[in-house]
Enzyme design. Structure first.
Site, PDB file in Angstrom:
ATOM      1  N   ARG A 177     -18.519   4.005  21.584  1.00  0.00           N
ATOM      2  CA  ARG A 177     -18.228   5.101  21.084  1.00  0.00           C
ATOM      3  C   ARG A 177     -18.133   5.864  22.571  1.00  0.00           C
ATOM      4  O   ARG A 177     -17.800   6.890  23.229  1.00  0.00           O
ATOM      5  CB  ARG A 177     -19.897   5.563  20.967  1.00  0.00           C
TER       6      ARG A 177
ATOM      7  N   LYS B   5     -34.781  -7.675   3.444  1.00  0.00           N
ATOM      8  CA  LYS B   5     -35.217  -9.262   4.065  1.00  0.00           C
ATOM      9  C   LYS B   5     -35.954  -8.062   5.827  1.00  0.00           C
ATOM     10  O   LYS B   5     -36.549  -8.087   6.203  1.00  0.00           O
ATOM     11  CB  LYS B   5     -35.135 -10.132   4.676  1.00  0.00           C
TER      12      LYS B   5
HETATM   13  N1  LIG Z   1     -28.411  -7.082  16.269  1.00  0.00           N
HETATM   14  C1  LIG Z   1     -28.165  -8.368  15.287  1.00  0.00           C
HETATM   15  O1  LIG Z   1     -29.351  -8.715  15.336  1.00  0.00           O
HETATM   16  C2  LIG Z   1     -27.742  -7.996  13.294  1.00  0.00           C
HETATM   17  C3  LIG Z   1     -27.492  -6.366  12.922  1.00  0.00           C
HETATM   18  N2  LIG Z   1     -27.167  -6.338  11.582  1.00  0.00           N
HETATM   19  C4  LIG Z   1     -26.756  -5.129  11.282  1.00  0.00           C
HETATM   20  O2  LIG Z   1     -25.387  -4.881  11.761  1.00  0.00           O
HETATM   21  C5  LIG Z   1     -25.534  -2.953  11.459  1.00  0.00           C
HETATM   22  C6  LIG Z   1     -25.512  -2.172  14.219  1.00  0.00           C
HETATM   23  O3  LIG Z   1     -27.018  -3.404  14.321  1.00  0.00           O
HETATM   24  P1  LIG Z   1     -26.647  -3.688  15.785  1.00  0.00           P
HETATM   25  O4  LIG Z   1     -24.983  -3.825  16.321  1.00  0.00           O
HETATM   26  O5  LIG Z   1     -27.784  -4.751  15.999  1.00  0.00           O
HETATM   27  O6  LIG Z   1     -27.315  -2.404  16.684  1.00  0.00           O
HETATM   28  P2  LIG Z   1     -27.638  -1.608  17.776  1.00  0.00           P
HETATM   29  O7  LIG Z   1     -28.192  -0.783  17.731  1.00  0.00           O
HETATM   30  O8  LIG Z   1     -27.290  -2.847  18.714  1.00  0.00           O
HETATM   31  O9  LIG Z   1     -26.163  -0.852  18.000  1.00  0.00           O
HETATM   32  C7  LIG Z   1     -26.294   0.336  16.833  1.00  0.00           C
HETATM   33  C8  LIG Z   1     -24.365   1.083  17.128  1.00  0.00           C
HETATM   34  O10 LIG Z   1     -24.596   1.996  15.947  1.00  0.00           O
HETATM   35  C9  LIG Z   1     -24.112   2.675  16.884  1.00  0.00           C
HETATM   36  N3  LIG Z   1     -23.416   3.956  16.691  1.00  0.00           N
HETATM   37  C10 LIG Z   1     -25.330   4.528  16.639  1.00  0.00           C
HETATM   38  N4  LIG Z   1     -25.029   6.127  16.207  1.00  0.00           N
HETATM   39  C11 LIG Z   1     -24.215   6.179  15.389  1.00  0.00           C
HETATM   40  C12 LIG Z   1     -23.351   7.188  15.249  1.00  0.00           C
HETATM   41  N5  LIG Z   1     -23.818   8.374  15.848  1.00  0.00           N
HETATM   42  N6  LIG Z   1     -21.950   6.739  15.802  1.00  0.00           N
HETATM   43  C13 LIG Z   1     -21.224   5.783  15.822  1.00  0.00           C
HETATM   44  N7  LIG Z   1     -21.790   4.862  16.196  1.00  0.00           N
HETATM   45  C14 LIG Z   1     -23.251   4.591  16.194  1.00  0.00           C
HETATM   46  C15 LIG Z   1     -24.228   2.492  18.286  1.00  0.00           C
HETATM   47  O11 LIG Z   1     -22.631   3.030  19.335  1.00  0.00           O
HETATM   48  C16 LIG Z   1     -23.902   0.978  18.652  1.00  0.00           C
HETATM   49  O12 LIG Z   1     -22.664   0.242  18.809  1.00  0.00           O
HETATM   50  C17 LIG Z   1     -26.981  -2.489  11.521  1.00  0.00           C
HETATM   51  O13 LIG Z   1     -26.828  -2.924   9.659  1.00  0.00           O
HETATM   52  C18 LIG Z   1     -27.950  -4.374  11.644  1.00  0.00           C
HETATM   53  O14 LIG Z   1     -28.726  -4.370  10.765  1.00  0.00           O
HETATM   54  C19 LIG Z   1     -26.607  -7.319  10.972  1.00  0.00           C
HETATM   55  C20 LIG Z   1     -26.909  -8.700  11.090  1.00  0.00           C
HETATM   56  C21 LIG Z   1     -27.198  -8.898  12.821  1.00  0.00           C
HETATM   57  O1  LIG Z   2     -30.089  -9.203  10.365  1.00  0.00           O
HETATM   58  C1  LIG Z   2     -30.390  -9.218  11.441  1.00  0.00           C
HETATM   59  C2  LIG Z   2     -30.849 -11.003  10.821  1.00  0.00           C
HETATM   60  O2  LIG Z   2     -30.502 -11.632  10.428  1.00  0.00           O
HETATM   61  C3  LIG Z   2     -31.262  -9.018  12.336  1.00  0.00           C
HETATM   62  O3  LIG Z   2     -32.052  -8.159  12.115  1.00  0.00           O
HETATM   63  P1  LIG Z   2     -33.364  -6.661  13.040  1.00  0.00           P
HETATM   64  O4  LIG Z   2     -32.313  -5.983  12.198  1.00  0.00           O
HETATM   65  O5  LIG Z   2     -34.385  -6.675  12.348  1.00  0.00           O
HETATM   66  O6  LIG Z   2     -33.137  -7.313  14.230  1.00  0.00           O
END
Ligand SMILES: NC(=O)C1=CN([C@@H]2O[C@H](COP(=O)(O)OP(=O)(O)OC[C@H]3O[C@@H](n4cnc5c(N)ncnc54)[C@H](O)[C@@H]3O)[C@@H](O)[C@H]2O)C=CC1
Ligand SMILES: O=C(CO)COP(=O)(O)O
EC number: 1.1.1.94
Length: 380
Positions: A44, A204
């Site tokens: 973004r 989870k």
């Molecule tokens: N971080 C992890 O270990 C893992 C995360 N996930 C899933 O991935 C997804 C993203 O999580 P993360 O990358 O970890 O979160 P994060 O908080 O690190 O990043 C969120 C992303 O979403 C974007 N975002 C937030 N609001 C926005 C908006 N209004 N418009 C456009 N972009 C927006 C942010 O700019 C950022 O790129 C979630 O659903 C999470 O459950 C899945 C597996 C592992």
């Molecule tokens: O989905 C995840 C690990 O598999 C990441 O978990 P959290 O979003 O709680 O950090």
């Protein structure tokens, strides 16, 4: 580099796009690039795109991680999507729909698989992310895949060996995605149970919030093990009522992710729970979190769906009560304290099949895997 990666390096690199440059989007971009793909991330913010593209770093979300040369970034959606043969999406679930409005016209002439990396449900509608993708992109569900599993971003960015499952209603799509999204430290399996795979990731998170609460109030391992075990039963009951296969919840996207998320201080859901257990209010917790904790927004829609399906989810209900400030975190338990005291059967298996049929299904899956040999990505 593995022989598979080497032979892929000789073929033209598949061009893929990753939308969302937070911790998971960037990590997944690295997974894809380390597997031989030519990756363009969409961020973004122009500064973040610049840091990833020029500095090969994402210092806010992945401190200390060097990103590969095959990974670039832009803050222009059209540039990221131009020529992409697969599109991966990792933005917070509540922001997905609004972002897809800009994506749809750019994908109108493209039939690339769309892969959800997200683990939430939409608060307003209770829809899973693959359903939101289907609605907003008006695309055939066979084109959509989801990735899930015990996938804490920072561990994978550090190249610690990990497995995940890629699920699509189309076996072909799941396999096409699994072939690209794998490398020497990241192994992908496939299945066709999209509902189970997605709900595993969503549910989870809720149990991880409960475990965080337990940690926050200072209870020990018995409480945690009891909640994890009963939590898996709740997850399975719920997912099966929504149409999932019970086996999926015993796989990487269910039990696997439950273990990782409940155990790790890296988990944002677990962290949010810990703060609640320490006595912070919901608003204070949200203020302290600088990354997405999906469980906080998913709890209400999940309970709504559970009520409609007649599924009892005492642990998730307690999480909701703690979030709402109507329950003292110290009262958290693997059961509702308002439940009657009559002893009940310990039911660990969903449905009427019992353990015999579960074993039979597991055996059948192993046999199928054996028969189909090692050439295709195995089923989880
Ligand atoms: N971080 C992890 O270990 C893992 C995360 N996930 C899933 O991935 C997804 C993203 O999580 P993360 O990358 O970890 O979160 P994060 O908080 O690190 O990043 C969120 C992303 O979403 C974007 N975002 C937030 N609001 C926005 C908006 N209004 N418009 C456009 N972009 C927006 C942010 O700019 C950022 O790129 C979630 O659903 C999470 O459950 C899945 C597996 C592992
Ligand atoms: O989905 C995840 C690990 O598999 C990441 O978990 P959290 O979003 O709680 O950090």
């Amino acid at each position: 580099m593995t022989p598979r990666e080497a032979s892929r390096r000789e073929a033209p690199a598949p061009r893929v796009a990753v939308l969302g440059s937070g911790s998971w989007g960037t990590t997944f971009g690295k997974v894809l690039a380390d597997g031989g793909a030519d990756v363009v991330m969409w961020a973004r913010r122009a500064e973040l795109a610049h840091e990833i593209r020029e500095g090969k770093r994402n210092s806010q979300y992945l401190p200390g991680i060097n990103l590969p040369r095959g990974l670039s970034a832009t803050h222009h959606l059209a540039e990221a999507l131009d020529g992409a043969t697969q599109v991966y999406i990792a933005i917070s679930s509540q922001a997905l729909r609004q972002n897809l409005k800009g994506v749809r016209p750019l994908l109108a002439t493209n039939d690339a698989p769309i892969v959800s990396l997200m683990k939430g449900v939409e608060k307003k509608t209770g829809l899973r992310m693959s359903q939101v993708l289907e609605q907003e992109l008006h695309c055939d569900p066979a084109r959509i895949a989801v990735a899930s599993g015990p996938n804490l971003a920072l561990e994978i960015a550090r190249e610690q060996p990990t497995a995940a499952v890629i699920s699509s209603s189309s076996q072909e799509t799941a396999e096409a995605v699994a072939r690209i999204s794998r490398n020497r430290y990241f192994r992908t399996f496939v299945n066709t149970d999209v509902i189970g795979t997605e709900f595993g990731g969503v549910l989870k998170n809720l149990i991880a919030v409960a475990i965080g609460i337990v940690d926050g109030v200072g209870y020990g391992e018995n409480t945690k093990a009891s909640i994890i075990t009963r939590g898996l039963v709740e997850m399975t009951d719920f997912a099966v009522a929504q149409g999932a296969q019970p086996e999926t919840l015993q796989g990487l996207a269910g039990l696997g992710d439950l273990i990782a998320t409940c155990q790790s201080p890296l988990s944002r859901n677990n962290t949010a729970g810990r703060l609640l257990g320490q006595g912070y209010s919901f608003t204070e917790v949200v203020k302290q979190m600088d990354q997405t904790a999906e469980g906080l927004a998913s709890v209400a829609p999940v309970l709504q769906l559970a009520r409609e399906a007649g599924v009892h989810m005492p642990i998730v209900e307690q999480v909701k009560m703690v979030l709402d400030g109507t329950m003292n975190p110290r009262d958290i338990a693997p059961h509702l304290t308002t439940d009657d005291d009559e002893p009940t059967e310990e039911r660990t298996q969903n449905g009427s099949g019992g353990s015999g049929s579960a074993l039979r299904r597991a055996f059948q899956r192993a046999l199928d895997q054996f028969r189909h040999g090692g050439g295709r990505p195995p089923r989880d």
